[in-house]
Design a protein around this motif. Structure first.
Motif, PDB file in Angstrom:
ATOM      1  N   PRO A 279       0.833  -1.209   0.000  1.00  0.00           N
ATOM      2  CA  PRO A 279       0.000   0.000   0.000  1.00  0.00           C
ATOM      3  C   PRO A 279       0.862   1.251   0.000  1.00  0.00           C
ATOM      4  O   PRO A 279       1.963   1.275   0.563  1.00  0.00           O
ATOM      5  N   LEU A 280       0.363   2.257  -0.662  1.00  0.00           N
ATOM      6  CA  LEU A 280       1.095   3.514  -0.733  1.00  0.00           C
ATOM      7  C   LEU A 280       1.052   4.193   0.630  1.00  0.00           C
ATOM      8  O   LEU A 280      -0.009   4.568   1.131  1.00  0.00           O
ATOM      9  N   LYS A 281       2.192   4.323   1.239  1.00  0.00           N
ATOM     10  CA  LYS A 281       2.263   4.931   2.556  1.00  0.00           C
ATOM     11  C   LYS A 281       2.063   6.437   2.459  1.00  0.00           C
ATOM     12  O   LYS A 281       2.426   7.068   1.470  1.00  0.00           O
ATOM     13  N   ASP A 282       1.490   7.004   3.523  1.00  0.00           N
ATOM     14  CA  ASP A 282       1.387   8.465   3.584  1.00  0.00           C
ATOM     15  C   ASP A 282       2.784   9.070   3.640  1.00  0.00           C
ATOM     16  O   ASP A 282       3.706   8.498   4.233  1.00  0.00           O
ATOM     17  N   ALA A 283       2.937  10.210   3.002  1.00  0.00           N
ATOM     18  CA  ALA A 283       4.215  10.923   3.052  1.00  0.00           C
ATOM     19  C   ALA A 283       4.383  11.540   4.438  1.00  0.00           C
ATOM     20  O   ALA A 283       3.511  12.279   4.917  1.00  0.00           O
ATOM     21  N   ALA A 284       5.476  11.231   5.100  1.00  0.00           N
ATOM     22  CA  ALA A 284       5.710  11.717   6.464  1.00  0.00           C
ATOM     23  C   ALA A 284       6.394  13.079   6.439  1.00  0.00           C
ATOM     24  O   ALA A 284       7.401  13.273   5.751  1.00  0.00           O
ATOM     25  N   LEU A 285       5.838  14.021   7.177  1.00  0.00           N
ATOM     26  CA  LEU A 285       6.444  15.350   7.285  1.00  0.00           C
ATOM     27  C   LEU A 285       7.824  15.252   7.943  1.00  0.00           C
ATOM     28  O   LEU A 285       8.040  14.474   8.873  1.00  0.00           O
ATOM     29  N   ASP A 286       8.756  16.048   7.446  1.00  0.00           N
ATOM     30  CA  ASP A 286      10.084  16.100   8.061  1.00  0.00           C
ATOM     31  C   ASP A 286      10.042  16.880   9.371  1.00  0.00           C
ATOM     32  O   ASP A 286      10.716  16.529  10.347  1.00  0.00           O
ATOM     33  N   ARG A 287       9.213  17.924   9.372  1.00  0.00           N
ATOM     34  CA  ARG A 287       9.249  18.836  10.522  1.00  0.00           C
ATOM     35  C   ARG A 287       7.911  19.572  10.635  1.00  0.00           C
ATOM     36  O   ARG A 287       7.287  19.922   9.632  1.00  0.00           O
ATOM     37  N   VAL A 288       7.491  19.800  11.860  1.00  0.00           N
ATOM     38  CA  VAL A 288       6.312  20.606  12.150  1.00  0.00           C
ATOM     39  C   VAL A 288       6.707  21.636  13.199  1.00  0.00           C
ATOM     40  O   VAL A 288       7.287  21.289  14.236  1.00  0.00           O
ATOM     41  N   ASP A 289       6.429  22.912  12.922  1.00  0.00           N
ATOM     42  CA  ASP A 289       6.703  23.996  13.870  1.00  0.00           C
ATOM     43  C   ASP A 289       5.411  24.766  14.100  1.00  0.00           C
ATOM     44  O   ASP A 289       4.810  25.276  13.141  1.00  0.00           O
ATOM     45  N   CYS A 290       5.006  24.840  15.346  1.00  0.00           N
ATOM     46  CA  CYS A 290       3.769  25.541  15.680  1.00  0.00           C
ATOM     47  C   CYS A 290       4.033  26.506  16.829  1.00  0.00           C
ATOM     48  O   CYS A 290       4.705  26.144  17.812  1.00  0.00           O
ATOM     49  N   GLU A 291       3.514  27.714  16.681  1.00  0.00           N
ATOM     50  CA  GLU A 291       3.650  28.715  17.741  1.00  0.00           C
ATOM     51  C   GLU A 291       2.282  29.273  18.100  1.00  0.00           C
ATOM     52  O   GLU A 291       1.530  29.719  17.223  1.00  0.00           O
ATOM     53  N   ILE A 292       1.967  29.229  19.400  1.00  0.00           N
ATOM     54  CA  ILE A 292       0.764  29.865  19.931  1.00  0.00           C
ATOM     55  C   ILE A 292       1.240  30.742  21.078  1.00  0.00           C
ATOM     56  O   ILE A 292       1.479  30.275  22.199  1.00  0.00           O
ATOM     57  N   ARG A 293       1.398  32.031  20.740  1.00  0.00           N
ATOM     58  CA  ARG A 293       1.990  32.991  21.679  1.00  0.00           C
ATOM     59  C   ARG A 293       0.974  34.071  22.029  1.00  0.00           C
ATOM     60  O   ARG A 293       0.108  34.435  21.226  1.00  0.00           O
ATOM     61  N   LYS A 294       1.124  34.584  23.230  1.00  0.00           N
ATOM     62  CA  LYS A 294       0.214  35.622  23.715  1.00  0.00           C
ATOM     63  C   LYS A 294       0.308  36.873  22.838  1.00  0.00           C
ATOM     64  O   LYS A 294       1.403  37.379  22.574  1.00  0.00           O
ATOM     65  N   GLY A 295      -0.858  37.344  22.362  1.00  0.00           N
ATOM     66  CA  GLY A 295      -0.922  38.581  21.593  1.00  0.00           C
ATOM     67  C   GLY A 295      -0.442  38.474  20.160  1.00  0.00           C
ATOM     68  O   GLY A 295      -0.360  39.494  19.461  1.00  0.00           O
ATOM     69  N   LYS A 296      -0.143  37.271  19.677  1.00  0.00           N
ATOM     70  CA  LYS A 296       0.346  37.100  18.308  1.00  0.00           C
ATOM     71  C   LYS A 296      -0.540  36.104  17.553  1.00  0.00           C
ATOM     72  O   LYS A 296      -1.104  35.189  18.163  1.00  0.00           O
ATOM     73  N   PRO A 297      -0.649  36.283  16.216  1.00  0.00           N
ATOM     74  CA  PRO A 297      -1.393  35.285  15.438  1.00  0.00           C
ATOM     75  C   PRO A 297      -0.739  33.910  15.582  1.00  0.00           C
ATOM     76  O   PRO A 297       0.496  33.796  15.618  1.00  0.00           O
ATOM     77  N   SER A 298      -1.542  32.905  15.720  1.00  0.00           N
ATOM     78  CA  SER A 298      -1.007  31.541  15.763  1.00  0.00           C
ATOM     79  C   SER A 298      -0.359  31.234  14.413  1.00  0.00           C
ATOM     80  O   SER A 298      -0.755  31.747  13.370  1.00  0.00           O
ATOM     81  N   SER A 299       0.672  30.378  14.428  1.00  0.00           N
ATOM     82  CA  SER A 299       1.355  30.042  13.170  1.00  0.00           C
ATOM     83  C   SER A 299       1.687  28.557  13.147  1.00  0.00           C
ATOM     84  O   SER A 299       1.879  27.925  14.193  1.00  0.00           O
ATOM     85  N   LEU A 300       1.743  28.014  11.907  1.00  0.00           N
ATOM     86  CA  LEU A 300       2.059  26.601  11.722  1.00  0.00           C
ATOM     87  C   LEU A 300       2.933  26.455  10.484  1.00  0.00           C
ATOM     88  O   LEU A 300       2.623  27.028   9.425  1.00  0.00           O
TER      89      LEU A 300
END
Length: 665
Positions: free
Chosen positions: A308-329
């Motif tokens: 079966p064709l395996k899902d492509a695995a992400l190399d890296r995930v960076d997520c920031e949820i900081r006070k007073g700032k837009p969330s980012s991914l």
């Protein structure tokens, strides 16, 4: 390695087996009209899957296109390019010209259907914008080495799959006898049928697995597997074998050859074009699909377990949820990173956001073809005491996925540097013109009636006057090893008084630089639109001859814009082969006829080391097409001198035909 993907299952199988690239058709404009193919919606999903797995996707737009279809074909390509198609495999020069104008940065590969065979062809294709040429299957090792070593563009080579007995683009038999054009993707495969009690036109499948070490040492950009009509199991099995051979730079062993043969063969394989054995042993190339071959395939496919064709695995995930700032991914896959921003988090009034909740939401990629694996580097920065709605996290995840899988396409303005807007420099050709196969056919009546009298280039060897011939018929194909001989023959023909030449490839223009001969783009160019005619006129041709496959309405659509020649009499070449066709009954004959199951007889004539098969009946229009504006072109093949004179008399008197003929409808 380039693998076929005639269906969604075959696409998954090709990727799972290790293909670097896949090719498939979308809609009507591809040479495998009977394959499952893809709808535009399915194609968008297929292209996304290819991007996720780092596999290039090539779209086949390799049929001849009529004027009324050009807009739709170009719009199809535009849509697929915006979806992320990496390249398009094209055979119609008119469509190529249109695409270069509309999408100057598009990547086009010249299909084998263009009948380009040598390094001069490669240079001509490169000059007009193509980035790759698919080499003909008929190339010997020596010609392939020269081509790949001297080509200014990439060369793609078929290494496995079905072989047509005719050069690609030069087979009209399905069209002429059944109305289903192979050049339009509707081939009925009459070459696999019986003639004179045998199968002299049915070739075994190509297999170059025993030559991969030599092939990988050449400057070959892509190894191609044929098979868009084949099953997913076939695609997986064949691709897996060649993946190992290419990676390990070795030839296949007996077990691997046997595995390939069980998956599909016609009583074995052939490598006779590559080795050159086709010249001395053409009969060894013949094969048919027998019951035991079919049984072996069924058994082999039943034992294949497609991973079966395996899902492509992400190399890296960076997520920031900081006070007073837009969330980012940010998602990173194979070095490509995208970053998106979302809502600003709020201060938690009751239960603050937890790390495992964020990780769970950001990693929820089921059904997308993408995943977060144990090897994915996951970096989360989460300030204390904050809250962010689950819907906001979901939107952030979807936005990052869309950004990662969306193709980066920006349309450039202006025309392609090597393709000016349409012009119409065409003029009417001398009328009428005629091709003859031998000097003896050029009678006194023929010299008086025809303004231009063509003979094959070989007839000019030695410098004779050739019974008043003033035109050259160039060979239907020329390989690099033949260039010196062709140049000498062209010089001899010009000295003998030739003033016209009918050419069958772009590269043949090179042989006439510095001469004042008037040049015809011959019927083998398969000119099916005014766009293609204009393209060839811009390249240096003086006159154009339309495809004999064209319906009369389509031919008139071109002649309304551009003066053009039309074959009004003659047996059309329906197959042109590099190998010598051998009659099952007349084994040593040079020229003979093949008889099919209906009793139709097809003349076969020697052409170099190969053969040309002509239609069983001639086109005949003596009593029709008067005053239509076409320049008239005649073809004499098996006719005697007396029969040539009878045809001339019939056309002068507009006489209805006697016997079986083919009408232009």
């Amino acid at each position: 390695m380039l693998a076929p993907a005639g269906s969604k299952d075959a696409l998954f199988a090709a990727i799972s087996a290790g293909a670097d690239a896949v090719y498939f058709g979308v809609g009507s404009y591809n040479a495998r009209g009977y394959a499952e193919n893809f709808t535009p919606e399915e194609a968008e999903d297929a292209l996304r899957i290819c991007r996720l797995h780092g596999v290039r996707a090539y779209i086949t737009l390799n049929t001849e296109i009529y004027d009324r279809e050009l807009d739709d074909a170009a719009n199809t390509a535009m849509s697929l390019w915006q979806m992320g198609a990496d390249a398009f495999i094209v055979s119609d020069f008119g469509l190529a010209a249109r695409l270069f104008r509309q999408i100057p940065q598009i990547e086009l590969h010249a299909s084998t259907q263009t009948s380009c065979a040598n390094s001069l062809d490669a240079a001509a294709l490169s000059a007009v914008g193509f980035s790759r040429m698919v080499a003909p299957r008929e190339c010997t090792r020596e010609n392939l080495e020269y081509l790949t070593g001297n080509s200014p563009l990439e060369i793609e080579v078929f290494i496995h799959g079905a072989l047509c007995v005719s050069f690609s683009g030069q087979c009209l038999i399905s069209s002429m006898i059944g109305g289903r054009s192979g050049n339009r993707g509707m081939c009925a495969q009459p070459c696999r049928m019986s003639y004179d009690g045998g199968y002299p036109l049915s070739l075994k499948d190509l297999c170059l697995a025993a030559h991969m070490r030599g092939l990988t040492s050449m400057n070959i950009a892509s190894f191609k597997i044929e098979g868009r009509m084949k099953s997913a199991e076939y695609v997986y099995g064949v691709t897996s074998v060649y993946r190992r051979l290419i990676d390990e730079k070795r030839d296949a062993d007996e077990g691997e050859i046997a595995k390939l043969e069980r998956l599909f063969s016609r009583t074995g394989f052939t490598d006779a074009y590559y080795t050159g054995a086709f010249a001395s042993s053409p009969r060894s190339m013949l094969g048919v699909r027998r019951d035991d071959d079919k049984a072996a395939t069924r058994e082999a496919e039943s034992k294949i377990d497609i991973l079966p064709l395996k899902d492509a695995a992400l190399d890296r995930v960076d997520c920031e949820i900081r006070k007073g700032k837009p969330s980012s991914l940010s998602y990173t896959l194979r070095g490509k990173s995208v970053t998106v921003t979302g809502d600003v988090p709020e201060e938690a009034k009751t239960q603050p956001l937890k790390r495992d909740e964020v990780i769970s939401r950001i990693s929820k990629l089921g059904g997308t073809g993408l995943c977060v694996s144990d090897k994915t580097a996951f970096n989360l920065t989460l300030d204390d005491g904050l809250n962010l709605k689950m819907s906001s996290l979901n939107s952030l995840r979807r936005a990052a996925f869309d950004a990662l899988t969306r193709p980066e396409r920006t349309m450039s303005a202006g025309c392609h540097a090597n393709d000016a807007p349409d012009i119409n420099p065409a003029k009417h050709a001398p009328d009428p013109t005629a091709e003859f196969m031998s000097p003896e056919q050029i009678t006194a009546a023929a010299r008086e009636y025809f303004a231009v009298r063509f003979l094959p280039l070989r007839c000019f060897e030695g410098g004779g006057d050739c019974c008043g011939a003033n035109g050259i018929i160039m060979p239907p194909y020329i390989f690099d090893g033949e260039m010196g001989k062709i140049r000498r023959l062209v010089s001899s023909a010009v000295r003998s008084g030739a003033r016209y030449a009918v050419l069958f490839s772009l590269s043949q223009l090179e042989f006439f630089k510095g001469t004042d001969l008037a040049l015809f783009a011959g019927y083998r160019f398969n000119i099916c639109s005014s766009e293609t005619a204009n393209f060839l006129l811009r390249r240096g041709f003086d006159f154009v001859t339309l495809s004999p496959e064209l319906p009369l309405a389509a031919a008139r659509a071109i002649s309304d814009k551009i003066p053009a020649s039309l074959i009004v009499y003659g047996r059309v070449p329906i197959m042109t082969t590099a190998m010598r066709i051998i009659s099952p009954r007349q084994r040593n004959a040079v020229n003979f006829t093949l008889t099919d199951r209906t009793g139709a007889k097809f003349p076969v004539m020697r052409e170099g080391s190969g053969s040309v098969i002509y239609n069983s009946v001639p086109i005949y229009t003596a009593d029709t097409l008067r005053g239509t504006g076409f320049d008239r072109h005649f073809m004499f093949t098996v006719e005697s001198g007396d029969e040539v004179d009878e045809v001339i008399c019939a056309y002068r008197n507009h006489t209805p035909p006697e016997g079986r003929i083919r009408r232009i409808k």
